[in-house]
Write a protein that holds these residues in place. Structure first.
Motif, short mmCIF file in Angstrom:
data_model
loop_
_atom_site.label_atom_id
_atom_site.label_comp_id
_atom_site.label_asym_id
_atom_site.label_seq_id
_atom_site.Cartn_x
_atom_site.Cartn_y
_atom_site.Cartn_z
N GLN A 21 0.95 -1.08 -0.10
CA GLN A 21 -0.17 0.00 -0.12
C GLN A 21 0.79 1.18 0.21
OE1 GLN A 21 -2.92 -0.15 3.27
NE2 GLN A 21 -4.54 -0.90 1.75
N CYS A 22 0.49 2.24 -0.75
CA CYS A 22 1.07 3.39 -1.02
C CYS A 22 0.39 4.79 -0.82
CB CYS A 22 2.10 3.82 -2.16
SG CYS A 22 3.27 2.21 -2.48
N GLU A 23 0.85 5.81 -0.28
CA GLU A 23 0.06 6.98 -0.02
C GLU A 23 0.09 7.65 -1.75
OE1 GLU A 23 -0.12 11.29 2.32
OE2 GLU A 23 1.82 10.10 2.13
N MET A 36 -4.04 5.90 1.55
CA MET A 36 -3.40 4.89 1.31
C MET A 36 -4.22 3.83 0.18
SD MET A 36 -0.50 5.17 3.07
CE MET A 36 0.34 3.53 2.80
N CYS A 39 -1.64 -1.21 -4.24
CA CYS A 39 -0.87 -1.21 -5.45
C CYS A 39 -1.22 -2.31 -6.32
CB CYS A 39 0.53 -1.23 -5.27
SG CYS A 39 1.25 0.04 -4.12
N THR A 45 6.90 -0.84 -5.45
CA THR A 45 7.36 0.04 -4.45
C THR A 45 6.68 1.40 -4.23
OG1 THR A 45 9.54 1.30 -3.86
CG2 THR A 45 9.06 1.23 -6.20
N CYS A 46 6.82 2.20 -3.27
CA CYS A 46 6.22 3.42 -3.31
C CYS A 46 7.20 4.65 -3.82
CB CYS A 46 5.80 3.85 -2.19
SG CYS A 46 4.63 2.79 -1.23
N LYS A 65 3.03 11.41 -4.92
CA LYS A 65 3.25 10.14 -4.59
C LYS A 65 2.31 8.97 -4.89
CE LYS A 65 4.48 12.24 0.16
NZ LYS A 65 3.89 12.43 1.24
N CYS A 67 2.06 4.43 -6.39
CA CYS A 67 2.70 3.01 -6.36
C CYS A 67 3.73 3.18 -7.80
CB CYS A 67 1.82 2.12 -6.70
SG CYS A 67 0.66 1.86 -5.39
N CYS A 94 12.45 6.34 -4.13
CA CYS A 94 11.53 5.20 -4.10
C CYS A 94 11.74 4.74 -2.45
CB CYS A 94 12.06 4.00 -4.68
SG CYS A 94 11.69 4.37 -6.55
N VAL A 96 9.45 2.37 1.06
CA VAL A 96 8.12 1.46 1.32
C VAL A 96 7.78 1.57 2.83
CG1 VAL A 96 7.56 -0.87 1.67
CG2 VAL A 96 8.96 -0.44 -0.26
N CYS A 100 9.08 6.04 3.80
CA CYS A 100 8.43 7.14 3.06
C CYS A 100 8.23 8.66 3.96
CB CYS A 100 7.15 6.88 2.42
SG CYS A 100 7.20 5.52 1.15
#
Length: 223
Positions: A21-23, A36, A39, A45-46, A65, A67, A94, A96, A100
């Motif tokens: 999960q990424c912001e 969030m 991906c 990666t974020c 920001k 994925c 990059c 995770v 971040c």
């Protein structure tokens, strides 16, 4: 049978828990915040991306920001100098998870020290050709670029031509996959020359000059 069922439940839990999960956000300014999101498969990666466009005293920065595929990560920022006080930079970091929150700035202070190299430079709209001046390259800018194409913002096509100094990483950057269209009619790179020495001829380059969002920033800044 009971063991197999339990194992299946455990594997399903592990698989669900391992989803990255990424912001996700994009805003004008030095930072952004958003929800969030899980991906898609293949995005490992974020990423935190910054795009900067400057014309003399005017400066626009957009932070994103999202994925990313790990092959999108770049170690060094890309910087470009079009002459007449017009510059553009892109940077990606990059990370995770918690990393971040403390990641370094994708765009560290720009190196403005001349490196002894120079390139033809110009920027124009409504044409694929522009009147050249000469710009001095700075920092890690060791390449000259020459690009022309048609940018489409909404339904309005805009012819542009651009030349100047850039970093080698821009000449080998992967082609952008998202954003508004730019139909390239000319994109070439060559090593920058020392003052007083003839530069090598332009050689075709396979990358796309500006990521789509950065092209939009530049067009808006110069309009």
């Amino acid at each position: 049978m009971k063991v197999s069922f339990t194992l299946c439940i455990l594997l399903a839990f592990i698989d669900a828990g391992s989803s990255l999960q990424c912001e996700v956000c994009h805003e004008i300014g030095e930072s952004c915040s958003g929800p969030m999101e899980t991906c898609d498969t293949g995005k490992e990666t974020c990423g935190i991306m910054k795009h900067e466009a400057v014309q003399e005293s005017k400066r626009i920065v957009i932070t994103q920001k999202s994925c990313l595929h790990s092959n999108s990560c770049r170690a060094d920022p890309i910087s470009m100098n079009f002459g007449n006080g017009i510059t553009q930079r892109n940077g990606i970091i990059c990370c995770v998870g918690e990393a971040c929150k403390t990641a370094s700035d994708p765009l560290p202070p720009m190196n403005t020290v001349p490196n002894g190299l120079q390139c033809p430079a110009c920027y124009t709209e409504n044409s694929y050709q522009c009147s050249e001046d000469t710009v001095r390259c700075t920092g890690a800018q060791t390449q000259c670029f020459d690009i022309a194409g048609k940018i489409t913002i909404g339904i309005l096509p805009l012819k542009t031509a651009m030349k100047g100094c850039t970093t080698e990483s821009e000449c080998t950057a992967p082609k952008g996959e998202k954003g508004f269209d730019m139909d390239i009619v000319r994109f070439e790179c060559k090593p920058a020359s020392s003052r007083g020495h003839k530069a090598l001829g332009f050689a075709p380059c396979v990358a796309l000059l500006l990521p789509p969002l950065s092209r939009l920033i530049l067009v808006q800044l110069l309009s």
